[in-house]
Design an enzyme around this catalytic site. Structure first.
Site, PDB file in Angstrom:
ATOM      1  N   ALA A 189      22.859   4.843   7.239  1.00 52.25           N
ATOM      2  CA  ALA A 189      23.489   4.046   6.190  1.00 52.25           C
ATOM      3  C   ALA A 189      23.379   2.565   6.517  1.00 52.25           C
ATOM      4  O   ALA A 189      23.304   2.172   7.677  1.00 52.25           O
ATOM      5  CB  ALA A 189      24.955   4.446   6.046  1.00 52.25           C
ATOM      6  N   GLY A 190      23.383   1.744   5.488  1.00 50.83           N
ATOM      7  CA  GLY A 190      23.277   0.309   5.717  1.00 50.83           C
ATOM      8  C   GLY A 190      23.286  -0.460   4.417  1.00 50.83           C
ATOM      9  O   GLY A 190      23.974  -0.092   3.458  1.00 50.83           O
ATOM     10  N   ASP A 239     -12.768 -11.602   4.975  1.00 54.05           N
ATOM     11  CA  ASP A 239     -11.630 -12.157   4.234  1.00 54.05           C
ATOM     12  C   ASP A 239     -12.083 -13.475   3.615  1.00 54.05           C
ATOM     13  O   ASP A 239     -12.929 -14.170   4.168  1.00 54.05           O
ATOM     14  CB  ASP A 239     -10.437 -12.378   5.171  1.00 54.05           C
ATOM     15  CG  ASP A 239      -9.121 -12.476   4.425  1.00 54.05           C
ATOM     16  OD1 ASP A 239      -8.932 -13.464   3.687  1.00 54.05           O
ATOM     17  OD2 ASP A 239      -8.285 -11.573   4.577  1.00 54.05           O
ATOM     18  N   GLU A 242      -2.710   4.538   3.108  1.00 50.19           N
ATOM     19  CA  GLU A 242      -2.154   4.293   4.446  1.00 50.19           C
ATOM     20  C   GLU A 242      -0.663   4.642   4.445  1.00 50.19           C
ATOM     21  O   GLU A 242       0.011   4.567   3.428  1.00 50.19           O
ATOM     22  CB  GLU A 242      -2.374   2.833   4.854  1.00 50.19           C
ATOM     23  CG  GLU A 242      -1.890   1.797   3.861  1.00 50.19           C
ATOM     24  CD  GLU A 242      -0.415   1.486   3.986  1.00 50.19           C
ATOM     25  OE1 GLU A 242       0.174   1.805   5.042  1.00 50.19           O
ATOM     26  OE2 GLU A 242       0.155   0.942   3.031  1.00 50.19           O
ATOM     27  N   THR A 254      -2.654   0.368  -1.885  1.00 52.51           N
ATOM     28  CA  THR A 254      -1.795   1.216  -2.719  1.00 52.51           C
ATOM     29  C   THR A 254      -2.041   0.864  -4.179  1.00 52.51           C
ATOM     30  O   THR A 254      -1.807  -0.275  -4.596  1.00 52.51           O
ATOM     31  CB  THR A 254      -0.323   1.010  -2.347  1.00 52.51           C
ATOM     32  OG1 THR A 254      -0.146   1.315  -0.958  1.00 52.51           O
ATOM     33  CG2 THR A 254       0.577   1.903  -3.178  1.00 52.51           C
ATOM     34  N   LYS A 313       0.833   8.753  -1.886  1.00 55.29           N
ATOM     35  CA  LYS A 313       1.372   7.509  -1.325  1.00 55.29           C
ATOM     36  C   LYS A 313       2.641   7.088  -2.055  1.00 55.29           C
ATOM     37  O   LYS A 313       3.683   6.805  -1.436  1.00 55.29           O
ATOM     38  CB  LYS A 313       0.312   6.406  -1.410  1.00 55.29           C
ATOM     39  CG  LYS A 313       0.817   5.004  -1.116  1.00 55.29           C
ATOM     40  CD  LYS A 313       1.248   4.836   0.321  1.00 55.29           C
ATOM     41  CE  LYS A 313       1.640   3.384   0.594  1.00 55.29           C
ATOM     42  NZ  LYS A 313       2.046   3.174   1.981  1.00 55.29           N
ATOM     43  N   ARG A 370       9.592 -10.194   2.932  1.00 48.92           N
ATOM     44  CA  ARG A 370       9.484  -9.747   1.542  1.00 48.92           C
ATOM     45  C   ARG A 370      10.580  -8.734   1.204  1.00 48.92           C
ATOM     46  O   ARG A 370      10.729  -7.729   1.864  1.00 48.92           O
ATOM     47  CB  ARG A 370       8.098  -9.150   1.280  1.00 48.92           C
ATOM     48  CG  ARG A 370       6.993 -10.184   1.223  1.00 48.92           C
ATOM     49  CD  ARG A 370       5.620  -9.567   1.123  1.00 48.92           C
ATOM     50  NE  ARG A 370       5.223  -8.907   2.356  1.00 48.92           N
ATOM     51  CZ  ARG A 370       4.042  -8.317   2.543  1.00 48.92           C
ATOM     52  NH1 ARG A 370       3.155  -8.291   1.562  1.00 48.92           N
ATOM     53  NH2 ARG A 370       3.755  -7.753   3.700  1.00 48.92           N
ATOM     54  N   CYS A 400       6.747  -2.511   0.656  1.00 49.37           N
ATOM     55  CA  CYS A 400       6.305  -1.222   0.119  1.00 49.37           C
ATOM     56  C   CYS A 400       7.341  -0.544  -0.778  1.00 49.37           C
ATOM     57  O   CYS A 400       7.085  -0.323  -1.958  1.00 49.37           O
ATOM     58  CB  CYS A 400       5.924  -0.283   1.267  1.00 49.37           C
ATOM     59  SG  CYS A 400       4.433  -0.784   2.142  1.00 49.37           S
TER      60      CYS A 400
END
Length: 448
Positions: A252-253, A30, A151, A121, A204, A327, A260
């Site tokens: 439901a919500g 990284d 993934e 992705t 994906k 996010r 994603c």
């Protein structure tokens, strides 16, 4: 195998630790020196159940290492996995700059034949594009073959999903590469689907878009249930018993969020537009999700008439339980809308308080426990189905409010809220006073 993984976010780190667990030698690279130092000392920079313990074990067994030096990471690697982020760009399409930089770095540093595996992705055709970039930057006469390996990890369940996935997709036209990657994953005993590269890339996006569609669909039905006097849990259970439909993603919500679904739906819409096509169902999915996130605010405005000066407590701030990821969390839009209507907004989350301070408007006051957030509140909004909110012991805490009025955006509170005459309860997709279906959120609610 000797494996290098570029990127130590959710996908890269979970993949690296789990591949080490099944016996491979993994080096993660990284550009962030602080993060590499953190990981080298065994500290995971985000919340993911079970990952820290597994990392400690693999470090002790010397099967995983971390570095900022790509040359060192690639030196003996048989496969290089790219797992860097593809954040949404201004135009809605994924920003591929980090991927392009990694492809250039691979070209400059590899000194032997290697397989490059794209886990990030990416839009359809990106694997071929990155293969060309690597070839253009090769500093040595070596063979670099590229494969797509998307993934399917859920945040909060990523370790579990790695070992209990429904399928592993390997996209390549090279039979030898397909064989090598299948052998690498063999200890997981998960079905493997071999496809061409473009189909793997599309699987994906199509998968996430379909799951987002199920969520928006059931939320539309829930809103209709409220109008017509039906109970959404009963409706969803009846639908889910049909094996052609299935029970998952029918809770439901207040809609989906996270890193994603919103990004992938928007990217698929962007790809369709560029190709001259229209995905009208997905356009509706996105529209419904935006509207659904405001459902509780509308209920509160209807209940109080005027929200100015009202203390509104947001319970659960991350986009789903068992993660600290903020996010695209519904709490962000709900907090902003409540503030816009003059409410005083306070909040609490069991895990994501640090991230919440970064993402939420500065006017939102954050507290370290639910009791503090609820104290003197005019209403509570349950936005994430953390386990502590679903237990019977949570209900007495509501009495600390000025008046116990609860807007449950996940239909997750225990039946005892209906048995407590002091609690005024507003769920999604059900008329007031109708009993909840006692279903564990751990079984049915984590998919969002």
């Amino acid at each position: 195998m000797r494996i290098a993984i570029v990127g130590t976010g959710y996908v890269g780190l979970v993949t690296g630790v789990c591949l080490a667990k099944i016996g491979h030698q993994v080096t993660c690279v990284d550009v962030d020196e602080d993060k590499v130092a953190q990981l080298s000392s065994g500290e995971v920079p985000f919340y993911e159940p079970g990952l820290g313990e597994m990392l400690d074990q693999q470090r002790k067994e010397k099967r995983i290492a971390f570095t900022v030096n790509p040359g060192a990471a690639f030196a003996n690697a048989e496969a290089i996995f790219i797992a860097v982020g593809t954040p949404q760009g201004i135009d809605g399409m994924p920003d591929l700059q980090a991927l392009i930089t990694v492809a250039q770095t691979i070209g400059r540093n590899v000194q032997h034949d290697v397989i490059v595996v794209i886990k990030s992705t990416v839009p359809i055709g990106t694997n071929t594009f990155l293969s060309q970039i690597i070839a253009e930057h090769l500093a040595h006469p070596v063979s670099v073959r590229v494969a797509s390996n998307p993934e399917f990890l859920r945040e909060g369940s990523a370790v579990y999903d790695t070992f209990h996935g429904d399928r592993i997709v390997i996209g390549t036209d090279d039979a030898e590469v397909a064989e090598m990657l299948a052998a690498m994953y063999a200890p997981l005993h998960i079905p493997i689907l071999h496809t061409d590269i473009r189909s793997a890339e599309m699987i994906k996006y199509a998968s996430n878009a379909f799951l987002a569609t199920k969520i928006s669909f059931i939320n539309e039905i829930a809103n209709l249930c409220e109008s017509l006097g039906a109970t959404i849990e009963d409706v969803a259970r009846g639908m889910g018993m049909d094996q052609r439909i299935g029970e998952k993603f029918l809770r439901a919500g207040i809609g989906y969020g996270g890193s994603c679904f919103p990004k992938d739906v928007k990217a698929l819409l962007g790809m369709a537009e560029l190709s001259g096509d229209q995905l009208q169902i997905l356009q509706a999915v996105e529209r419904v999700n935006r509207k659904q996130q405001m459902r509780l605010v509308e209920k509160a405005a209807s209940r109080f008439g005027d929200l100015r000066g009202k203390r509104m407590a947001l319970l659960g701030l991350s986009f789903k339980p068992d993660t600290d990821d903020m996010r695209e969390a519904p709490s962000l839009g709900i907090a902003a809308a409540l503030l816009e209507q003059g409410a005083r907004v306070v909040g609490y989350d069991p895990v994501s308080m640090s991230n919440a301070r970064t993402y939420l408007p500065a006017q939102v006051e954050l507290f370290e426990c639910a009791e503090q957030a609820l104290a003197g509140a005019d209403a509570a909004f349950v936005l994430t189905e953390w386990q502590e909110f679903t237990l019977p012991a949570f209900v007495p805490k509501l009495r600390a409010m000025r008046e116990a009025i609860v807007f449950d955006g996940r239909n997750c509170l225990h039946d005892s809220v209906l048995e407590d005459d002091a609690v005024e309860y507003h769920p999604i997709g059900r008329q007031l006073g109708k009993k909840l279906v006692t279903t564990s959120f751990h079984e049915k609610g984590r998919e969002r």
